[in-house]
Write a protein that holds these residues in place. Structure first.
Motif, PDB file in Angstrom:
ATOM      1  N   ALA A 194      -1.142  -1.006  24.687  1.00  0.00           N
ATOM      2  CA  ALA A 194       0.196  -0.042  25.192  1.00  0.00           C
ATOM      3  C   ALA A 194       0.721   0.333  24.411  1.00  0.00           C
ATOM      4  O   ALA A 194       1.075   1.794  24.523  1.00  0.00           O
ATOM      5  N   ASP A 195       0.957  -0.315  23.335  1.00  0.00           N
ATOM      6  CA  ASP A 195       1.839   0.491  22.070  1.00  0.00           C
ATOM      7  C   ASP A 195       1.056   1.689  21.753  1.00  0.00           C
ATOM      8  O   ASP A 195       1.660   2.442  21.444  1.00  0.00           O
ATOM      9  N   LEU A 196      -0.206   1.607  21.622  1.00  0.00           N
ATOM     10  CA  LEU A 196      -1.097   2.631  21.073  1.00  0.00           C
ATOM     11  C   LEU A 196      -1.101   3.825  22.018  1.00  0.00           C
ATOM     12  O   LEU A 196      -0.954   4.935  21.704  1.00  0.00           O
ATOM     13  N   THR A 197      -1.178   3.671  23.272  1.00  0.00           N
ATOM     14  CA  THR A 197      -1.259   4.704  24.415  1.00  0.00           C
ATOM     15  C   THR A 197       0.097   5.072  24.796  1.00  0.00           C
ATOM     16  O   THR A 197       0.300   6.323  25.186  1.00  0.00           O
ATOM     17  N   SER A 206      -5.068  11.574  17.758  1.00  0.00           N
ATOM     18  CA  SER A 206      -4.888  11.598  19.075  1.00  0.00           C
ATOM     19  C   SER A 206      -6.270  11.295  20.043  1.00  0.00           C
ATOM     20  O   SER A 206      -7.463  11.587  19.165  1.00  0.00           O
ATOM     21  N   ILE A 207      -6.170  11.052  21.117  1.00  0.00           N
ATOM     22  CA  ILE A 207      -7.550  10.855  21.981  1.00  0.00           C
ATOM     23  C   ILE A 207      -8.389  12.129  22.056  1.00  0.00           C
ATOM     24  O   ILE A 207      -9.269  12.340  22.208  1.00  0.00           O
ATOM     25  N   GLU A 208      -7.249  13.405  22.260  1.00  0.00           N
ATOM     26  CA  GLU A 208      -7.970  14.598  22.408  1.00  0.00           C
ATOM     27  C   GLU A 208      -8.911  14.953  21.167  1.00  0.00           C
ATOM     28  O   GLU A 208      -9.930  15.578  21.221  1.00  0.00           O
ATOM     29  N   GLU A 209      -8.451  14.342  20.247  1.00  0.00           N
ATOM     30  CA  GLU A 209      -9.342  14.822  18.648  1.00  0.00           C
ATOM     31  C   GLU A 209     -10.414  14.194  18.780  1.00  0.00           C
ATOM     32  O   GLU A 209     -11.627  14.773  18.517  1.00  0.00           O
ATOM     33  N   THR A 266     -10.727   7.545  25.009  1.00  0.00           N
ATOM     34  CA  THR A 266      -9.838   6.373  24.974  1.00  0.00           C
ATOM     35  C   THR A 266     -10.118   5.362  24.319  1.00  0.00           C
ATOM     36  O   THR A 266      -9.673   4.449  23.335  1.00  0.00           O
ATOM     37  N   ALA A 267     -11.336   4.831  24.768  1.00  0.00           N
ATOM     38  CA  ALA A 267     -12.182   3.507  24.328  1.00  0.00           C
ATOM     39  C   ALA A 267     -12.171   3.697  22.610  1.00  0.00           C
ATOM     40  O   ALA A 267     -11.978   2.843  21.956  1.00  0.00           O
ATOM     41  N   VAL A 268     -13.103   4.649  22.304  1.00  0.00           N
ATOM     42  CA  VAL A 268     -13.326   4.914  20.986  1.00  0.00           C
ATOM     43  C   VAL A 268     -11.868   5.156  20.078  1.00  0.00           C
ATOM     44  O   VAL A 268     -11.810   4.372  18.924  1.00  0.00           O
ATOM     45  N   PHE A 269     -11.152   5.736  20.681  1.00  0.00           N
ATOM     46  CA  PHE A 269      -9.642   5.726  19.951  1.00  0.00           C
ATOM     47  C   PHE A 269      -9.055   4.231  19.740  1.00  0.00           C
ATOM     48  O   PHE A 269      -8.594   3.839  18.451  1.00  0.00           O
ATOM     49  N   LEU A 270      -9.187   3.592  20.843  1.00  0.00           N
ATOM     50  CA  LEU A 270      -8.457   2.503  20.653  1.00  0.00           C
ATOM     51  C   LEU A 270      -9.253   1.305  19.736  1.00  0.00           C
ATOM     52  O   LEU A 270      -8.503   0.749  19.088  1.00  0.00           O
ATOM     53  N   ALA A 271     -10.390   1.256  19.792  1.00  0.00           N
ATOM     54  CA  ALA A 271     -11.422   0.635  18.955  1.00  0.00           C
ATOM     55  C   ALA A 271     -11.040   0.848  17.423  1.00  0.00           C
ATOM     56  O   ALA A 271     -10.799   0.152  16.668  1.00  0.00           O
TER      57      ALA A 271
END
Lengths: 464, 305
Positions: free
Chosen positions: A32-35, B7-10, B28-33
């Motif tokens: 949540a912090d990241l997004t 960013s996720i857009e990138e 989003t998943a790849v960004f977060l991971a």
């Protein structure tokens, strides 16, 4: 703040049946912090990745997310809506922290002049839903709805929320205005009733989110322990049976895989190693002898036992993938094979319903059933066969014919008997259970889901 | 490996550039991971691009891709490391005389044993170690993308063996001690859901479910992968495939099969779908005879606009 909301959300999620570990909650916080919290859709997806780890969980998660954050959603318009402010112009309404206290005290303490009404009444008259919901949120926070546990507390908590919003002062206003025959009184009364309705809905929602966790556990425990006969009253019992069976499937499926490999056959390995100067170049494994077990299930579907049969069939259908060939029979006043019925429909419920409607009745004759079974299955029975009988062995004073059961037991590997009555009732009245007992390898009562689960568990272990 | 992702857009734009068309959720998943350094478990029906996702991510992160294909019976020796037994044997044979000399002048048995103990260490050293994908990933000079493909095919024991790697990026080798990752890899696990994975494994990963793409997304995918297909044909064939997926089939056509089909139609210079063409190429989409029969019987409804 955000952290608190998230922990509460996770609590609600657990209540909805998604298991979330502590590590996963920490992940959720980092995610949540990241997004960030601005993009709702993105937050929803991202949290889902950290919290819900299977297809079914995902579905539950999305439901729960939408439920939980529905209330938070109208907030942004509240802050971006200045037109509502000018007429009120007083500072009190937007202060969520002390709203309850100030309104309650202010309303009761000061003797108000005719036109002067409490904060809450003024808000209602202005009909400003955004600020009202803000105020309700503050009141909900002071009342601490997380302490809500059982459904009967809902009325009490709704009343507390009303009080915290300044309900007492409002009541007095209404009373006073109506006594003065002011038309505002009636309008206020209507607005108050509508508000109360909203509060009750909110408390309901909170109950669903918060108390469901403990409630669901309590409920499951009850369902597992209640007598099978009374279980039909519970709505979600099928889901529970599915879940219990699923657990057994995972457990036993796994065990099967690991035992497939077998152990090192030291003797053969040594013998073959002589060829290579005693270097064990080739390892030999003990191969397990393949057993081809057969299963015969005979269910009493007369009115007194039908519910237990129903759940046994349900269980067996759910663990079908682990079972060998099953032939099933149903009987009450007459007897017949229902394997085809069961195999034809993938859905257990319709099959069971059809079986029950076709064979149900009263006047069970166990002797007749045993003879019928012996006639039809004699050729098929062998040392690999397990015969399961589910019934109360109440034979309406007809001959028990235990010799037929002895023949069956001698021909097959084992006879297991499930009786929906407690042990102390076996043999009482017209029960011929004691005559059958010597030929059963195991006879056990199955009065509730727990016992049923234990039986299926041991059966699966045994058949492996 | 690229360490900063703006960013996720990138992520999504880079994927689009590579011809891997995805929705917001996957990006989003790849960004977060990548940001959290957490393994990511990708589930979904076969052929929706789970493995492709790992490849695209490796390209995006400018990291090498190390792949471990799982199968039943996969064990540590094949996944992590193995001793080069042949080389060890060869060396002992070649060095026999040398060893004899060394041991020869030792008087007592104890002295011999002591010297042998020194060799033992020599023979179980890096020189004789054959690193397999997991160890390669841990010892890589540059943080790699590690793809553990079809983890559901591996045994339960192997899954448990992975837990240490997934949570701490380290692995214990009895002879060498604990090997910690020089650079933490980004781990992708894929699963076709042939069996339920353990909770312990799931807890350690972010979870991404990729379903079959919706019509619009699948059209975009076709447009990116087979640009020669005209827009109208693209619409027709994706509609056809999505209707097929609604039918009760033994194996539903995957995205990769749609792409193959689109390529075949291009080769046949098709502009619109005609029953005859579909009839002759349906085999590319459906891999079971009974599915073919079912689909053929219903061809007109499937082709209807």
């Amino acid at each position: 703040m955000a952290e608190r909301v998230l922990t509460e959300f996770i609590k609600a999620l657990r209540g909805a049946g998604v298991s979330v570990s502590t590590a996963e909650s920490l992940d959720a916080l980092r995610v949540a912090d990241l997004t960030g919290y601005d993009d709702r859709a993105r937050l929803r997806q991202a949290l889902g990745m950290a919290l819900a780890k299977s297809e079914a969980d995902k579905w539950r998660y999305y439901q729960c997310f939408d439920d939980f954050f529905r209330f938070v959603a109208p907030r942004p318009p509240a802050s971006s809506e200045p037109p509502g402010a000018p007429p009120a112009s007083d500072p009190p309404p937007p202060q969520p922290g002390n709203a309850g206290a100030s309104a309650g005290g202010g309303g009761g303490g000061e003797g108000q002049s005719d036109s002067e009404v409490s904060d809450l009444a003024r808000l209602l008259e202005q009909d400003d839903p955004a600020r009202l919901s803000q105020r309700m949120a503050a009141a909900v926070r002071t009342v601490d709805l997380t302490r809500l546990r059982v459904i009967t507390q809902k009325g009490l908590f709704a009343r507390r929320v009303m009080l915290a919003m300044g309900g007492e002062a409002l009541d007095q206003d209404i009373f006073r205005l109506e006594a003065q025959h002011d038309p505002r009184g009636l309008a206020l009364r209507r607005a108050r009733d509508a508000l109360r309705q909203t509060v009750i809905e909110e408390v309901n929602r909170q109950f669903l989110l918060q108390a469901r966790e403990t409630g669901a556990q309590l409920r499951e425990q009850t369902m597992r322990e209640v007598n099978l006969r009374d279980l039909a009253e519970f709505r979600d019992v099928q889901a529970l049976v599915q879940r219990m069976a699923q657990r057994l499937v995972t457990l036993h499926g796994r065990r099967q895989r690991s035992s497939r490999k077998g152990l090192l056959d030291a003797r053969r390995t040594l013998v073959s190693s002589i060829r290579h100067d005693a270097v064990p170049a080739r390892l030999h494994w003990k191969s397990r002898r393949l057993r081809k077990p057969k299963l015969f299930v005979i269910c009493d579907v007369s009115s007194s036992v039908a519910s237990a049969s129903r759940f046994l069939l349900m269980f067996l259908h759910a663990v079908n993938s682990l079972l060998p060939r099953v032939r099933s029979f149903a009987f009450a006043s007459r007897c017949g094979e229902v394997s085809a019925l069961f195999a034809a429909s993938g859905d257990a419920d319709t099959a069971i319903a059809r079986i029950l409607s076709e064979y149900a009745g009263s006047g069970t004759d166990y002797g007749d059933m045993l003879r019928f079974f012996w006639r039809t299955c004699e050729a098929d029975l062998d040392r690999q066969s397990t015969v399961i009988v589910l019934g109360d062995a109440r034979n309406n004073d007809l001959p028990a014919e235990q010799t037929v059961l002895r023949q069956i037991a001698e021909r097959s590997r084992q006879v297991l008997w499930l009786n929906p009555e407690g042990r102390n009732r076996w043999g009482s009245g017209d029960s011929v259970m004691p005559q059958y007992l010597p030929y059963c390898r195991r006879a056990m009562p199955c009065r509730n889901l727990n016992q049923m689960e234990r039986f299926v568990d041991s059966l699966l272990r045994d058949l492996r | 490996m690229k360490t900063r992702i703006a960013s996720i857009e990138e992520v999504r734009e880079s994927f689009h550039g590579q011809g891997y068309i995805c929705n917001d959720e996957i990006a989003t998943a790849v960004f977060l991971a990548a940001q959290l350094r957490k393994p990511i478990l990708v589930e979904g029906p076969p052929g929706v691009g789970k493995t492709e996702l790992a490849k695209a991510s490796a390209a995006f992160l400018e990291a090498p891709l190390i792949r471990l294909q799982c199968y039943e019976g996969l064990d540590e020796a094949k996944a992590l490391y193995e001793w080069k037994y042949g080389k060890q044997l060869l060396y002992t044979q070649l060095l026999k005389d040398k060893l004899g000399d060394l041991l020869g002048n030792a008087d007592t048995l104890e002295a011999c044993m002591e010297r042998l103990a020194d060799f033992g260490d020599a023979f179980y050293s890096d020189m004789f170690l054959e690193p397999r994908p997991l160890l390669q990933a841990l010892r890589a000079d540059e943080a790699p993308v590690l793809l553990i493909d079809e983890i559901d095919k591996a045994d339960q024991e192997f899954e448990a063996f992975l837990l240490e790697l997934l949570s701490d990026y380290q692995i214990s080798i009895p002879e060498l001690g604990t090997v910690t990752a020089r650079n933490e890899p980004l781990v992708f696990l894929t699963s076709n859901n042939t069996r339920e994975l353990s909770d312990a494994l799931k807890r350690r990963c972010l979870h991404l479910y990729i379903p079959y793409p919706d019509l619009r997304l699948e059209q975009q995918i076709i447009a990116a992968r087979v640009p020669e297909v005209s827009a109208s044909l693209r619409r027709q064939l994706t509609t056809f495939v999505s209707r097929l997926r609604e039918m009760d089939l033994k194996k539903q056509p995957a995205v990769s099969e749609t792409i193959d089909w689109a390529r075949a139609l291009v080769l046949m210079h098709a502009d619109t779908l005609t029953p005859a063409q579909v009839e002759s190429t349906l085999r590319l989409l459906l891999k079971y005879e009974e599915d073919l029969v079912t689909a053929r019987a219903d061809l007109h409804r499937l082709l209807k606009d």
